[in-house]
Design a protein around this motif. Sequence first.
Motif, PDB file in Angstrom:
ATOM      1  N   GLN A 135       1.825   6.885  -6.777  1.00 49.55           N
ATOM      2  CA  GLN A 135       0.819   7.860  -7.159  1.00 49.55           C
ATOM      3  C   GLN A 135       1.297   9.271  -6.857  1.00 49.55           C
ATOM      4  OE1 GLN A 135      -2.835   6.700  -5.286  1.00 49.55           O
ATOM      5  NE2 GLN A 135      -3.157   4.963  -6.641  1.00 49.55           N
ATOM      6  N   LYS A 168       0.832  -1.198   0.000  1.00 48.56           N
ATOM      7  CA  LYS A 168       0.000   0.000   0.000  1.00 48.56           C
ATOM      8  C   LYS A 168       0.866   1.247   0.000  1.00 48.56           C
ATOM      9  CE  LYS A 168      -3.709   2.299   2.554  1.00 48.56           C
ATOM     10  NZ  LYS A 168      -4.587   2.244   3.745  1.00 48.56           N
ATOM     11  N   LYS A 227      -4.607  11.192 -11.072  1.00 48.07           N
ATOM     12  CA  LYS A 227      -5.450  10.147 -10.509  1.00 48.07           C
ATOM     13  C   LYS A 227      -5.044   8.802 -11.085  1.00 48.07           C
ATOM     14  CE  LYS A 227     -10.357   9.047  -9.747  1.00 48.07           C
ATOM     15  NZ  LYS A 227     -11.752   9.436 -10.064  1.00 48.07           N
ATOM     16  N   GLN A 228      -4.967   7.792 -10.211  1.00 44.62           N
ATOM     17  CA  GLN A 228      -4.645   6.418 -10.626  1.00 44.62           C
ATOM     18  C   GLN A 228      -3.393   6.376 -11.501  1.00 44.62           C
ATOM     19  OE1 GLN A 228      -8.247   4.892 -12.407  1.00 44.62           O
ATOM     20  NE2 GLN A 228      -9.176   4.457 -10.431  1.00 44.62           N
ATOM     21  N   ASN A 229      -2.361   7.070 -11.030  1.00 42.58           N
ATOM     22  CA  ASN A 229      -1.060   7.041 -11.686  1.00 42.58           C
ATOM     23  C   ASN A 229      -1.086   7.638 -13.095  1.00 42.58           C
ATOM     24  OD1 ASN A 229       1.521   6.429 -10.777  1.00 42.58           O
ATOM     25  ND2 ASN A 229       1.669   4.604 -12.047  1.00 42.58           N
ATOM     26  N   GLN A 230      -2.014   8.592 -13.318  1.00 39.53           N
ATOM     27  CA  GLN A 230      -2.096   9.262 -14.607  1.00 39.53           C
ATOM     28  C   GLN A 230      -2.177  10.772 -14.402  1.00 39.53           C
ATOM     29  OE1 GLN A 230      -5.473   7.705 -16.762  1.00 39.53           O
ATOM     30  NE2 GLN A 230      -4.274   6.081 -17.686  1.00 39.53           N
ATOM     31  N   MET A 284       2.291   1.767  -3.489  1.00 40.00           N
ATOM     32  CA  MET A 284       1.282   2.302  -4.400  1.00 40.00           C
ATOM     33  C   MET A 284       1.076   3.782  -4.149  1.00 40.00           C
ATOM     34  SD  MET A 284      -1.537  -0.754  -4.457  1.00 40.00           S
ATOM     35  CE  MET A 284      -2.655   0.247  -5.424  1.00 40.00           C
ATOM     36  N   GLU A 285       0.978   4.169  -2.861  1.00 40.50           N
ATOM     37  CA  GLU A 285       0.771   5.575  -2.545  1.00 40.50           C
ATOM     38  C   GLU A 285       1.967   6.404  -2.976  1.00 40.50           C
ATOM     39  OE1 GLU A 285      -0.022   5.608   1.598  1.00 40.50           O
ATOM     40  OE2 GLU A 285      -2.132   4.994   1.384  1.00 40.50           O
ATOM     41  N   GLU A 320       1.087   8.734 -18.684  1.00 37.62           N
ATOM     42  CA  GLU A 320       1.154   7.641 -17.717  1.00 37.62           C
ATOM     43  C   GLU A 320       2.507   6.937 -17.822  1.00 37.62           C
ATOM     44  OE1 GLU A 320      -1.233   3.424 -16.792  1.00 37.62           O
ATOM     45  OE2 GLU A 320      -1.723   4.658 -18.534  1.00 37.62           O
ATOM     46  N   SER A 368      -3.534  12.531 -21.784  1.00 38.88           N
ATOM     47  CA  SER A 368      -3.174  11.850 -20.534  1.00 38.88           C
ATOM     48  C   SER A 368      -1.771  11.264 -20.651  1.00 38.88           C
ATOM     49  CB  SER A 368      -4.173  10.731 -20.223  1.00 38.88           C
ATOM     50  OG  SER A 368      -3.831  10.061 -19.029  1.00 38.88           O
TER      51      SER A 368
END
Length: 221
Positions: A62, A55, A112-115, A58-59, A130, A128
């Motif tokens: 991001q 976790k 948002k969501q790695n984008q 992931m944070e 990524e 976008s």
Amino acid sequence: MVKKLLGVIAIIGLLTACSNEGSQTTNNQMNDDTNDAEQEVEKESENNKNQSNSKDVMEDNQSNMEPQTGSTETLIRNVEGRDQEVKVINYEIQPYAISYRLDEMFGVPEVKQNQITYSIDDANYHISLEIIEHTTLENAVSNLQERFETEGYDESFDLEDTPTEENALNGKMQFFDYPIKGFIAYEVDEHVLAITFRYPVEGGDSMYPLLGDLRKSIHVQ
């Protein structure tokens, strides 16, 4: 009398041995149960630790996608045979050290969501960026093509190489229609920078040179 006494002693010895054996078996079972319980607790603790670490990673990923905003400058862009002054903003993605610039009119991006996503005109114009980690350019391109085909973009232009003289990066790009949609993908070390875009057909005259300037502006430090 002596024989009877010896028989009683033998029976008592046998009972004592059985009792000790039963007690030892019980103790062994209790020890096994205790060890199993301790191993289960350790396993659960390790799983919780791994989930917590995942976790956190992931944070962190991001948060790393937050673009660093730099200076604003003016460049000359040729649109439909006419030179136009355009204000652009310089950005940088850390920790990948990827810099790019995009028209000021796209405003503040949404992360948002790695984008990193830019959109105007009720999202009719959409760009976008990524970072796809630990993949090859070929795999990333294949997944992007599959995504667009799943969305119903059947008609497409040929997949082509991005001009290496623009930024010295190895890349691919492809356009789909209708409306116009497509992607630009660059190999960056062991990752891929994927840029997806969408705009109405009537916006092609302005968006095509805009995307060309975006490609030229991408550099890896």
